[in-house]
Design an enzyme around this catalytic site. Structure first.
Site, PDB file in Angstrom:
ATOM      1  CB  VAL A 122     -11.286  -8.821  20.342  1.00 34.82           C
ATOM      2  CG1 VAL A 122     -11.484  -7.930  21.558  1.00 34.82           C
ATOM      3  CG2 VAL A 122     -12.072 -10.112  20.492  1.00 34.82           C
ATOM      4  CG  LEU A 123     -10.902  -2.118  17.924  1.00 32.23           C
ATOM      5  CD1 LEU A 123      -9.386  -2.075  17.752  1.00 32.23           C
ATOM      6  CD2 LEU A 123     -11.595  -1.325  16.830  1.00 32.23           C
ATOM      7  CG  ASP A 171     -19.920  -8.337  20.276  1.00 33.00           C
ATOM      8  OD1 ASP A 171     -19.006  -8.073  19.475  1.00 33.00           O
ATOM      9  OD2 ASP A 171     -20.350  -7.516  21.114  1.00 33.00           O
ATOM     10  CG  ASN A 224       1.358  -5.977   6.749  1.00 33.75           C
ATOM     11  OD1 ASN A 224       1.631  -7.053   7.278  1.00 33.75           O
ATOM     12  ND2 ASN A 224       2.015  -5.520   5.701  1.00 33.75           N
ATOM     13  CG  MET A 225      -4.272  -9.894   7.744  1.00 30.19           C
ATOM     14  SD  MET A 225      -5.710 -10.479   8.682  1.00 30.19           S
ATOM     15  CE  MET A 225      -6.689 -11.218   7.395  1.00 30.19           C
ATOM     16  CB  SER A 283     -18.547 -13.059  24.109  1.00 27.01           C
ATOM     17  OG  SER A 283     -17.223 -13.500  24.336  1.00 27.01           O
ATOM     18  CG  ASP A 318      -3.458  -4.546  14.149  1.00 26.46           C
ATOM     19  OD1 ASP A 318      -4.218  -4.901  15.067  1.00 26.46           O
ATOM     20  OD2 ASP A 318      -3.859  -4.015  13.099  1.00 26.46           O
ATOM     21  CG  HIS A 331      -2.014  -0.685  15.166  1.00 27.11           C
ATOM     22  ND1 HIS A 331      -3.346  -0.818  15.495  1.00 27.11           N
ATOM     23  CD2 HIS A 331      -1.975  -0.631  13.809  1.00 27.11           C
ATOM     24  CE1 HIS A 331      -4.076  -0.849  14.388  1.00 27.11           C
ATOM     25  NE2 HIS A 331      -3.264  -0.729  13.353  1.00 27.11           N
ATOM     26  CB  VAL A 389      -0.234 -11.356   8.198  1.00 21.32           C
ATOM     27  CG1 VAL A 389       0.253 -10.151   7.405  1.00 21.32           C
ATOM     28  CG2 VAL A 389       0.499 -12.621   7.761  1.00 21.32           C
ATOM     29  CE  LYS A 404       0.813  -1.884   9.613  1.00 25.15           C
ATOM     30  NZ  LYS A 404      -0.383  -2.130  10.463  1.00 25.15           N
ATOM     31  NE  ARG A 414      -1.987  -1.667   3.591  1.00 28.50           N
ATOM     32  CZ  ARG A 414      -2.413  -1.812   4.837  1.00 28.50           C
ATOM     33  NH1 ARG A 414      -3.636  -1.398   5.166  1.00 28.50           N
ATOM     34  NH2 ARG A 414      -1.632  -2.352   5.765  1.00 28.50           N
ATOM     35  CE1 TYR A 461      -5.593   2.419  10.227  1.00 26.47           C
ATOM     36  CE2 TYR A 461      -4.469   2.029   8.134  1.00 26.47           C
ATOM     37  CZ  TYR A 461      -5.634   2.215   8.853  1.00 26.47           C
ATOM     38  OH  TYR A 461      -6.848   2.194   8.207  1.00 26.47           O
ATOM     39  CD  GLU A 491      -3.839   3.170  15.274  1.00 27.31           C
ATOM     40  OE1 GLU A 491      -2.945   3.066  16.124  1.00 27.31           O
ATOM     41  OE2 GLU A 491      -3.622   3.574  14.096  1.00 27.31           O
TER      42      GLU A 491
END
Length: 362
Positions: free
Chosen positions: A238-239, A197, A299-300, A219, A269, A95, A297, A74, A15, A93, A117
């Site tokens: 999950v975020l 969830d 950075n999918m 959940s 990440d 993270h 991964v 990134k 990207r 981004y 993000e």
């Protein structure tokens, strides 16, 4: 303002921070755009494409970085730390909750670092994370189904099954954007799908989307312990914005999964929500632990850079333009953009990241 666009350095990250169409908008607004040579080639954009819209091609990373505003995809990697400058604006981004070393370097450098993000709307939506979450969610099932193939180390399950043979089971932890998009693709493939969830209202909304095609479960630890061992494909979705992802599946539970099952942890990440998960790369995407194939991964969306770059730019460009036009004062006039500030004036300022690194919050 001078805006730099370095070439991404993360493994197989194709990207690019600005597409030619975004560069054109910035040039038309009187800004200079300086793109490192070949920065867009992996996403299908040549140097000539950028020159055609009025951007300038520069020969190396240092020249691209040496600008007032730097736009990336990134987080900066260790070889790029040397390019961080006091007074510089960095928009990408980050993270940080999963990367103390980067956090420390950003603080000491004096940059103002704004994380895509954590840019947040009043209704708590994350407009710059959403497009990549959609892509990552869809890819999680695409990749998961591939690694379920026997030749890829999986147990040889076709997620959609065939007449007379039951389909594979997909368990999704988290019903946000990533989980919803993963379910959309898994349902389309014909898999059995369960979403877990904590938010009952979210589960009710998902019922309006999927009806009875998806089993929607509240959940809790007992529910997770019940469904995970039966999963052919387990997706971590999950975020917790800005924070490290909570561990929902421990090592002992992973050991109860069938050999050749696959885990794709999109939360990797932010530290991951599966205890046995560690970051991998597009070059070496998987490893086997307790007989289970792990895909981590971080950075999918870099796997589909033509789509992902344009999707990201559609969302980031209004904010990039505001930073270019107004500089730091844009943060005073735009509360949404201000929510994304992680580091400023050599201080860690984002509350969620301060909770992760309290000793850096002074």
């Amino acid at each position: 303002m001078e805006i730099g666009v370095p070439k991404e350095t993360k493994d197989q990250e194709f990207r690019v921070g600005l597409s030619p169409s975004s560069a054109r908008v910035l040039v038309d607004n009187g800004h200079g755009v300086f793109v490192e040579t070949q920065a867009g080639i992996g996403a299908g954009f040549s140097d000539a494409d950028y020159v055609q819209v009025g951007a300038k091609i520069v020969p190396n990373a240092e020249t691209a970085w040496n600008r007032e505003l730097v736009i990336k995809v990134k987080e900066p990697l260790a070889p790029e730390y040397q390019f961080l400058q006091k007074g510089q604006l960095l928009f990408t981004y980050l993270h940080l909750a999963a990367d103390r070393e980067l956090t420390e370097h950003l603080i000491s450098s004096g940059v103002t670092a704004i994380a895509y993000e954590t840019v947040e709307l009043p209704d708590k939506r994350l407009p710059l994370l959403t497009p990549m979450s959609i892509i990552a969610g869809r890819l999680s099932v695409q990749f998961g189904s591939r690694f379920l193939e026997r030749q890829q180390g999986g147990r040889g399950v076709l997620l959609g099954g065939v007449p007379g043979v039951q389909p594979g089971k997909v368990v999704i932890l988290g019903g946000g954007v990533v989980g919803t998009e993963a379910a959309r693709i898994a349902v389309g493939m014909g898999a059995q799908v369960q979403i877990l969830d904590l938010n009952v209202d979210r589960l009710a909304y998902l019922e309006t989307l999927f009806g009875s095609r998806v089993e929607l479960l509240y959940s809790n630890s007992l529910q997770i312990e019940t469904v995970v061992p039966e999963a052919d494909l387990l997706i971590g979705a999950v975020l917790v914005p800005g924070r490290r992802a909570p561990i929902l599946v421990g090592q002992s539970l992973v050991a109860k999964m069938r050999p050749g099952s696959v885990i794709v942890d999109v939360a990797v990440d932010q530290g991951g929500c599966i205890e046995t998960m560690r970051p991998t790369s597009h070059s070496h995407p998987t490893y086997v632990e307790a007989g289970v194939v792990h895909y981590g991964v971080p950075n999918m969306p870099g796997a589909v850079p033509w789509t992902a770059t344009q999707a990201l730019n559609n969302s980031t460009l209004p904010y990039v333009l505001k930073l270019a036009n107004y500089g730091l004062s844009a943060l005073d006039s735009d509360a949404v953009l201000a929510k994304g500030v992680s580091v400023q004036n050599q201080r860690l300022v984002h509350p969620a990241v301060q909770e992760v690194f309290p000793d850096l919050a002074h």
